[in-house]
Design an enzyme around this catalytic site. Structure first.
Site, PDB file in Angstrom:
ATOM      1  N   ASP A  67      19.789   0.113 -26.308  1.00  0.00           N
ATOM      2  CA  ASP A  67      20.955   0.464 -27.110  1.00  0.00           C
ATOM      3  C   ASP A  67      21.594   1.791 -26.695  1.00  0.00           C
ATOM      4  OD1 ASP A  67      18.711   1.878 -28.002  1.00  0.00           O
ATOM      5  OD2 ASP A  67      18.601   0.807 -29.891  1.00  0.00           O
ATOM      6  N   ASN A 136      12.942   0.979 -41.375  1.00  0.00           N
ATOM      7  CA  ASN A 136      13.466  -0.162 -42.141  1.00  0.00           C
ATOM      8  C   ASN A 136      13.189  -1.495 -41.439  1.00  0.00           C
ATOM      9  OD1 ASN A 136      15.218  -0.096 -39.997  1.00  0.00           O
ATOM     10  ND2 ASN A 136      17.084   0.149 -41.191  1.00  0.00           N
ATOM     11  N   HIS A 138      13.904  -2.136 -38.213  1.00  0.00           N
ATOM     12  CA  HIS A 138      14.809  -2.512 -37.117  1.00  0.00           C
ATOM     13  C   HIS A 138      14.111  -2.467 -35.761  1.00  0.00           C
ATOM     14  CE1 HIS A 138      16.516   1.862 -36.620  1.00  0.00           C
ATOM     15  NE2 HIS A 138      15.530   1.686 -35.796  1.00  0.00           N
ATOM     16  N   GLU A 143      19.663  -4.039 -37.376  1.00  0.00           N
ATOM     17  CA  GLU A 143      19.340  -3.576 -38.719  1.00  0.00           C
ATOM     18  C   GLU A 143      19.039  -4.774 -39.632  1.00  0.00           C
ATOM     19  OE1 GLU A 143      18.781  -0.579 -38.922  1.00  0.00           O
ATOM     20  OE2 GLU A 143      20.463   0.755 -38.531  1.00  0.00           O
TER      21      GLU A 143
HETATM   22  C1  F6R Z   1      15.546   3.196 -29.736  1.00  0.00           C
HETATM   23  C2  F6R Z   1      15.579   2.120 -30.703  1.00  0.00           C
HETATM   24  C3  F6R Z   1      15.054   2.226 -32.086  1.00  0.00           C
HETATM   25  C4  F6R Z   1      13.781   3.064 -32.222  1.00  0.00           C
HETATM   26  C5  F6R Z   1      13.346   3.150 -33.690  1.00  0.00           C
HETATM   27  C6  F6R Z   1      12.112   4.005 -33.850  1.00  0.00           C
HETATM   28  O1  F6R Z   1      16.116   2.805 -28.499  1.00  0.00           O
HETATM   29  O2  F6R Z   1      16.087   1.123 -30.346  1.00  0.00           O
HETATM   30  O3  F6R Z   1      14.809   0.918 -32.564  1.00  0.00           O
HETATM   31  O4  F6R Z   1      12.766   2.480 -31.450  1.00  0.00           O
HETATM   32  O5  F6R Z   1      14.384   3.678 -34.444  1.00  0.00           O
HETATM   33  O6  F6R Z   1      12.449   5.324 -33.534  1.00  0.00           O
HETATM   34  P1  F6R Z   1      11.322   6.449 -33.422  1.00  0.00           P
HETATM   35  O7  F6R Z   1      10.465   6.067 -32.281  1.00  0.00           O
HETATM   36  O8  F6R Z   1      12.099   7.721 -33.160  1.00  0.00           O
HETATM   37  O9  F6R Z   1      10.597   6.449 -34.728  1.00  0.00           O
END
Ligand code: F6R
Length: 241
Positions: A67, A136, A138, A143
Site C-alpha cells: 500500500d 482493527n 485490517h 479496512e
Molecule cells: C502496512 C500495512 C498495515 C500494517 C498494520 C500494522 O503496509 O499494510 O496493514 O501492517 O497497520 O501496523 P504496525 O505493524 O505498525 O502495527
C-alpha cells in the site's frame, strides 16, 4: 494455518526472516509482497544482517508493496516508498527497478489501481506475502467492511487506523486520509502468506481474526482459508489464545 510462537519481537523477527530467506534461497527470483509499519522492521533488519554476511542475495528478487498513502510523493519522508528505502531497500542489493509500490501522486484512482494489479499480474503473482495486522483487523489497508475487496483500490482510512498511524507524523492533521491498497484477492492469491504480530495491543484482534468467524468485518480472518498461511507472533500477541 500454522502458528510460530516467538518469545518476543526480536525472536518473532528472526523466525519471519528465516521463512523469507528460505524462500529467496530456494527461488532467487521470488516475488516478495512487502509491508510497512512497526511489525516488519525487525524482520527487515535481520534480512539485512544476513545479506551483509553474504548469506542472502536479492539480485533477482522482485517486490510489490501492499500500500501507499494517496497524495504523498515517493520522496516524502512519510511515504511508504521512503519507509521501504530507509528500512530495507537501501541496505540490500534489490534493484530499484524491481521494486513496486502504488504511486501516491496518481490522482486517477482507477488508472493507478488497474496499473498496480497489472504489475502484480505481469510479475506472475506473489510468491510470499509478508503482512502486519491492524488493531482493527485490517491487512494492507483493507479496512473492516461489509464485503471483501478484490483488487487494488482506493480506501478511506478508518478513524482507528488514523489514530494508530499518527505516531509516525508530527500532527494528527498530517496523517493522510486515503490510501491505495492491494485487495484481499491479491493477498489471498499469494502462494504463501506470513504475518508478523507482536505485543499485547494485538492480542484481542489475533483471537478474533484467527479463532473467530471469517468475516469482512475482521479482514484478516479470511487468512484462515489460505492454504499456506503462517502466523508468526510473540507470546504477548498470543496471550488471549
Ligand atoms: C502496512 C500495512 C498495515 C500494517 C498494520 C500494522 O503496509 O499494510 O496493514 O501492517 O497497520 O501496523 P504496525 O505493524 O505498525 O502495527
Amino acid at each position: 494455518m500454522r502458528i510460530i510462537r516467538a518469545k518476543d519481537y526480536d525472536h518473532m523477527s528472526r523466525q519471519a526472516a528465516n521463512l523469507i530467506s528460505a524462500q529467496v534461497i530456494l527461488k532467487p527470483d521470488s516475488v516478495l509482497g512487502l509491508a510497512t509499519g512497526s511489525s516488519p522492521i525487525g524482520t527487515y533488519q535481520q534480512l539485512i544482517k544476513w545479506f551483509k554476511k553474504g548469506d542472502l542475495d536479492f539480485g533477482q528478487v522482485r517486490t510489490v508493496n501492499l500500500d501507499e498513502y494517496v497524495g504523498l510523493a515517493p520522496v516524502d519522508p512519510q511515504s511508504y516508498y521512503c519507509f521501504m528505502r530507509r528500512n530495507f531497500f537501501d541496505y540490500v542489493n534489490i534493484y530499484p527497478a524491481n521494486t513496486n509500490i502504488p504511486y501516491g501522486l496518481n490522482r486517477n484512482a482507477e488508472d493507478e489501481c488497474s496499473r498496480y494489479d497489472e504489475t502484480i499480474r505481469r510479475l506472475g503473482g506473489i510468491d510470499l506475502q509478508l503482512l502486519g495486522l491492524g488493531v482493527n483487523g485490517h491487512i494492507g489497508f483493507n479496512e473492516p467492511a461489509e464485503y471483501f475487496t478484490k483488487g487494488t483500490h482506493k480506501v478511506t482510512l478508518s478513524e482507528s487506523t488514523v489514530q494508530a498511524n499518527k505516531r509516525f507524523f508530527e500532527k494528527e492533521e498530517d496523517v493522510p486520509r486515503f490510501a491505495y491498497t492491494m485487495g484481499i484477492c491479491d493477498i489471498m492469491q499469494a502462494k504463501r502468506v506470513v504475518m508478523v504480530v507482536s505485543g499485547e495491543s494485538k492480542a484481542e484482534i489475533v483471537k478474533r481474526a484467527f479463532f473467530g468467524p471469517v468475516t469482512p468485518f475482521v479482514p484478516a480472518s479470511i487468512l484462515q482459508l489460505h492454504t499456506d498461511f503462517t502466523l508468526v507472533a510473540d507470546d504477548a500477541a498470543l496471550k488471549e489464545i
